[in-house]
Scaffold this motif. Structure first.
Motif, PDB file in Angstrom:
ATOM      1  N   GLY A   1       0.804  -1.221   0.000  1.00 36.09           N
ATOM      2  CA  GLY A   1       0.000   0.000   0.000  1.00 36.09           C
ATOM      3  C   GLY A   1       0.830   1.261   0.000  1.00 36.09           C
ATOM      4  N   LEU A   2       1.893   1.262   0.806  1.00 31.35           N
ATOM      5  CA  LEU A   2       2.798   2.405   0.846  1.00 31.35           C
ATOM      6  C   LEU A   2       3.457   2.622  -0.514  1.00 31.35           C
ATOM      7  CD1 LEU A   2       4.418   4.454   2.726  1.00 31.35           C
ATOM      8  CD2 LEU A   2       6.161   2.661   2.800  1.00 31.35           C
ATOM      9  N   SER A   3       3.875   1.539  -1.130  1.00 28.64           N
ATOM     10  CA  SER A   3       4.591   1.633  -2.400  1.00 28.64           C
ATOM     11  C   SER A   3       3.698   2.143  -3.519  1.00 28.64           C
ATOM     12  CB  SER A   3       5.163   0.263  -2.777  1.00 28.64           C
ATOM     13  OG  SER A   3       6.048  -0.216  -1.784  1.00 28.64           O
ATOM     14  N   GLU A   4       2.442   1.714  -3.534  1.00 30.81           N
ATOM     15  CA  GLU A   4       1.535   2.171  -4.578  1.00 30.81           C
ATOM     16  C   GLU A   4       1.282   3.673  -4.456  1.00 30.81           C
ATOM     17  OE1 GLU A   4      -2.983   1.369  -6.283  1.00 30.81           O
ATOM     18  OE2 GLU A   4      -1.931  -0.235  -5.206  1.00 30.81           O
ATOM     19  N   ALA A   5       1.095   4.144  -3.215  1.00 29.30           N
ATOM     20  CA  ALA A   5       0.918   5.582  -3.011  1.00 29.30           C
ATOM     21  C   ALA A   5       2.179   6.340  -3.414  1.00 29.30           C
ATOM     22  CB  ALA A   5       0.568   5.866  -1.552  1.00 29.30           C
ATOM     23  N   LEU A   6       3.351   5.808  -3.020  1.00 30.50           N
ATOM     24  CA  LEU A   6       4.620   6.441  -3.371  1.00 30.50           C
ATOM     25  C   LEU A   6       4.777   6.533  -4.887  1.00 30.50           C
ATOM     26  CD1 LEU A   6       7.414   7.514  -2.426  1.00 30.50           C
ATOM     27  CD2 LEU A   6       8.226   5.138  -2.560  1.00 30.50           C
ATOM     28  N   TYR A   7       4.431   5.465  -5.574  1.00 32.81           N
ATOM     29  CA  TYR A   7       4.501   5.443  -7.037  1.00 32.81           C
ATOM     30  C   TYR A   7       3.732   6.619  -7.639  1.00 32.81           C
ATOM     31  CZ  TYR A   7       2.821   3.969 -11.670  1.00 32.81           C
ATOM     32  OH  TYR A   7       2.460   3.936 -12.989  1.00 32.81           O
ATOM     33  N   LYS A   8       2.533   6.871  -7.126  1.00 28.18           N
ATOM     34  CA  LYS A   8       1.701   7.951  -7.659  1.00 28.18           C
ATOM     35  C   LYS A   8       2.247   9.333  -7.292  1.00 28.18           C
ATOM     36  CE  LYS A   8      -2.390   5.026  -7.674  1.00 28.18           C
ATOM     37  NZ  LYS A   8      -3.730   4.748  -7.104  1.00 28.18           N
ATOM     38  N   GLU A   9       2.982   9.403  -6.195  1.00 31.75           N
ATOM     39  CA  GLU A   9       3.554  10.680  -5.769  1.00 31.75           C
ATOM     40  C   GLU A   9       4.809  11.052  -6.553  1.00 31.75           C
ATOM     41  OE1 GLU A   9       2.071  10.250  -1.093  1.00 31.75           O
ATOM     42  OE2 GLU A   9       4.175   9.939  -1.624  1.00 31.75           O
ATOM     43  N   VAL A  10       5.635  10.059  -6.863  1.00 36.67           N
ATOM     44  CA  VAL A  10       6.946  10.377  -7.435  1.00 36.67           C
ATOM     45  C   VAL A  10       7.056  10.146  -8.935  1.00 36.67           C
ATOM     46  CG1 VAL A  10       8.088   9.949  -5.224  1.00 36.67           C
ATOM     47  CG2 VAL A  10       7.948   8.095  -6.921  1.00 36.67           C
ATOM     48  N   ALA A  11       6.073   9.481  -9.528  1.00 42.21           N
ATOM     49  CA  ALA A  11       6.138   9.259 -10.977  1.00 42.21           C
ATOM     50  C   ALA A  11       6.273  10.567 -11.762  1.00 42.21           C
ATOM     51  CB  ALA A  11       4.908   8.481 -11.443  1.00 42.21           C
ATOM     52  N   PRO A  12       5.542  11.646 -11.391  1.00 47.42           N
ATOM     53  CA  PRO A  12       5.714  12.904 -12.125  1.00 47.42           C
ATOM     54  C   PRO A  12       7.094  13.531 -11.957  1.00 47.42           C
ATOM     55  CG  PRO A  12       3.639  12.897 -10.903  1.00 47.42           C
ATOM     56  CD  PRO A  12       4.444  11.740 -10.413  1.00 47.42           C
ATOM     57  N   LEU A  13       7.864  13.025 -10.980  1.00 49.41           N
ATOM     58  CA  LEU A  13       9.203  13.549 -10.728  1.00 49.41           C
ATOM     59  C   LEU A  13      10.286  12.730 -11.430  1.00 49.41           C
ATOM     60  CD1 LEU A  13       8.798  14.201  -6.887  1.00 49.41           C
ATOM     61  CD2 LEU A  13       8.291  15.743  -8.791  1.00 49.41           C
ATOM     62  N   GLY A  14       9.860  11.760 -12.235  1.00 50.54           N
ATOM     63  CA  GLY A  14      10.823  10.951 -12.972  1.00 50.54           C
ATOM     64  C   GLY A  14      11.357   9.765 -12.207  1.00 50.54           C
ATOM     65  N   ILE A  15      10.712   9.419 -11.085  1.00 44.38           N
ATOM     66  CA  ILE A  15      11.172   8.321 -10.229  1.00 44.38           C
ATOM     67  C   ILE A  15      10.215   7.143 -10.358  1.00 44.38           C
ATOM     68  CG2 ILE A  15      11.709   7.625  -7.854  1.00 44.38           C
ATOM     69  CD1 ILE A  15      12.149  10.666  -7.289  1.00 44.38           C
ATOM     70  N   ASN A  16      10.763   5.960 -10.582  1.00 43.02           N
ATOM     71  CA  ASN A  16       9.962   4.740 -10.692  1.00 43.02           C
ATOM     72  C   ASN A  16       9.908   4.001  -9.360  1.00 43.02           C
ATOM     73  OD1 ASN A  16       9.427   4.805 -13.580  1.00 43.02           O
ATOM     74  ND2 ASN A  16      11.606   4.390 -13.848  1.00 43.02           N
ATOM     75  N   VAL A  17       8.809   3.305  -9.133  1.00 48.72           N
ATOM     76  CA  VAL A  17       8.644   2.453  -7.956  1.00 48.72           C
ATOM     77  C   VAL A  17       8.104   1.107  -8.422  1.00 48.72           C
ATOM     78  CG1 VAL A  17       7.450   2.108  -5.752  1.00 48.72           C
ATOM     79  CG2 VAL A  17       8.182   4.408  -6.430  1.00 48.72           C
ATOM     80  N   THR A  18       8.716   0.024  -7.934  1.00 54.36           N
ATOM     81  CA  THR A  18       8.239  -1.321  -8.252  1.00 54.36           C
ATOM     82  C   THR A  18       8.112  -2.133  -6.967  1.00 54.36           C
ATOM     83  OG1 THR A  18       9.247  -1.322 -10.467  1.00 54.36           O
ATOM     84  CG2 THR A  18       8.677  -3.457  -9.509  1.00 54.36           C
ATOM     85  N   ILE A  19       6.971  -2.792  -6.831  1.00 58.26           N
ATOM     86  CA  ILE A  19       6.739  -3.715  -5.714  1.00 58.26           C
ATOM     87  C   ILE A  19       7.113  -5.111  -6.191  1.00 58.26           C
ATOM     88  CG2 ILE A  19       5.029  -4.625  -4.102  1.00 58.26           C
ATOM     89  CD1 ILE A  19       3.300  -2.083  -5.012  1.00 58.26           C
ATOM     90  N   ILE A  20       8.058  -5.737  -5.509  1.00 57.95           N
ATOM     91  CA  ILE A  20       8.478  -7.097  -5.852  1.00 57.95           C
ATOM     92  C   ILE A  20       7.714  -8.075  -4.963  1.00 57.95           C
ATOM     93  CG2 ILE A  20      10.408  -8.696  -6.046  1.00 57.95           C
ATOM     94  CD1 ILE A  20      10.627  -6.323  -7.941  1.00 57.95           C
ATOM     95  N   ALA A  21       6.986  -9.005  -5.585  1.00 55.33           N
ATOM     96  CA  ALA A  21       6.147  -9.943  -4.830  1.00 55.33           C
ATOM     97  C   ALA A  21       6.549 -11.382  -5.138  1.00 55.33           C
ATOM     98  CB  ALA A  21       4.676  -9.712  -5.155  1.00 55.33           C
ATOM     99  N   PRO A  22       7.518 -11.912  -4.396  1.00 57.22           N
ATOM    100  CA  PRO A  22       7.965 -13.287  -4.642  1.00 57.22           C
ATOM    101  C   PRO A  22       7.072 -14.315  -3.941  1.00 57.22           C
ATOM    102  CG  PRO A  22       9.634 -11.947  -3.484  1.00 57.22           C
ATOM    103  CD  PRO A  22       8.329 -11.254  -3.369  1.00 57.22           C
ATOM    104  N   SER A  23       7.115 -15.530  -4.458  1.00 55.31           N
ATOM    105  CA  SER A  23       6.557 -16.677  -3.743  1.00 55.31           C
ATOM    106  C   SER A  23       7.715 -17.371  -3.034  1.00 55.31           C
ATOM    107  CB  SER A  23       5.812 -17.598  -4.722  1.00 55.31           C
ATOM    108  OG  SER A  23       6.609 -17.895  -5.863  1.00 55.31           O
ATOM    109  N   GLY A  24       7.730 -18.696  -2.959  1.00 56.57           N
ATOM    110  CA  GLY A  24       8.783 -19.396  -2.226  1.00 56.57           C
ATOM    111  C   GLY A  24      10.093 -19.468  -2.988  1.00 56.57           C
ATOM    112  N   PHE A  25      11.150 -18.911  -2.393  1.00 55.82           N
ATOM    113  CA  PHE A  25      12.487 -18.950  -2.980  1.00 55.82           C
ATOM    114  C   PHE A  25      13.459 -19.576  -1.990  1.00 55.82           C
ATOM    115  CE2 PHE A  25      10.609 -16.335  -6.098  1.00 55.82           C
ATOM    116  CZ  PHE A  25      11.452 -16.327  -7.206  1.00 55.82           C
ATOM    117  N   ARG A  26      14.549 -20.093  -2.515  1.00 60.23           N
ATOM    118  CA  ARG A  26      15.533 -20.771  -1.655  1.00 60.23           C
ATOM    119  C   ARG A  26      16.451 -19.764  -0.973  1.00 60.23           C
ATOM    120  NH1 ARG A  26      16.975 -26.254  -5.202  1.00 60.23           N
ATOM    121  NH2 ARG A  26      14.771 -26.738  -5.631  1.00 60.23           N
TER     122      ARG A  26
END
Length: 280
Positions: free
Chosen positions: A157-182
């Motif tokens: 939720g924080l990341s999605e809001a941040l994405y909308k705040e900083v996208a006009p400033l040229g900054i990208n935000v990506t939420i990484i959502a992994p499943s089970g990794f070793r």
């Protein structure tokens, strides 16, 4: 100038794999961990492009110092990877407040403090990419890890809001959502509750046991995950959300189907909660 990466939580797991791959690609990398002795081996082969910095994300002074060291050495931060995090296994009713608060301090508030420390430099240059490591457990909840799910929903939720705040400033935000990794997430890194309520034996306890038993044989490859994260930082239009692992994709699609069913089934009740429309 080559991109400068700042990665938290590099002693194990995704952080270590990512630091290794990014360094091998020739980028500048600030490799951080609570104990620099745990990461010195990662940077010794790259004295011109890497530095090891002590960082506990729950300590504001260490965050500020780490960012200052980075700017003094490299002059900028292009990619921020918020990877530091911990897990905790317990049914919601069994969960111990001290352990839950500790997890929130690291997974949510620590992540947020690092973002706040780095953003002024990204805003000044009108560029940058922030990758926040969440989880499929930040989209879909599971018994036995309810408060862990809560931290990852918060990151999402924080990341999605941040994405909308900083996208006009040229900054990208990506939420990484992994499943089970070793990684070591389901091993020594995650604590179990000391409280046991027998009624949760077939739900929370079972899932906790399954997760622990699965540790070391998960299908997810941390190196492939690291390469995927590097790939999206090199593309012009990175996604807001990146699922990692086939199980993450299956889980996310199942959640979408569940949401759709509830929304459609109860649509009349939902819409009926509004004031009646004025008659024409």
């Amino acid at each position: 100038m080559k991109k400068v990466w700042f990665i938290t939580g590099c002693s194990t797991g995704f952080g270590r794999s990512l630091a290794t791959e990014v360094l091998a690609k020739g980028y500048y990398v600030v490799v951080t961990a609570r104990k620099t002795a745990d990461i010195e081996d990662l940077v010794k082969s790259y004295p011109d492009t890497a530095i090891a910095v002590q960082l506990d994300v729950t300590k504001q002074n260490e965050i500020e110092q780490a960012v200052t060291i980075t700017i003094e050495r490299f002059g900028q931060i292009d990619v921020l990877i918020n990877n530091a995090g911990i897990g905790y296994f317990a049914a919601v009713e069994e969960s111990e407040e001290a352990e839950v608060r500790k997890m929130f301090e690291i997974n949510v508030f620590g992540l947020a403090k690092v973002i706040q420390a780095v953003l002024p430099y990204m805003r000044k240059r009108r560029s940058g990419h922030i990758l926040n490591i969440a989880s499929i457990g930040g989209l879909r909840s599971f018994p036995g890890v309810g408060f862990y799910n809560a931290t990852k929903y918060a990151v999402d939720g924080l990341s999605e809001a941040l994405y909308k705040e900083v996208a006009p400033l040229g900054i990208n935000v990506t939420i990484i959502a992994p499943s089970g990794f070793r990684t070591d997430w389901a091993g020594r890194s995650a604590k179990n509750t000391t409280v046991k309520i027998e009624d949760y034996a077939t739900t929370a306890w079972k899932n906790m046991g399954d997760i622990r038993g699965y540790s070391g044989s998960q299908p997810g490859d941390p190196v492939r995950a690291a390469k995927a994260m590097i790939q999206i930082t090199e593309t012009e239009h990175p996604p807001l959300r990146l699922l990692l692992g086939a199980a993450a994709l299956r889980g996310a699609r199942a959640k979408l189907a569940e949401l759709q069913q509830d929304f459609d089934t109860w649509a009349t009740v939902t819409e009926g909660a509004d004031f009646p429309k004025e008659e024409a």
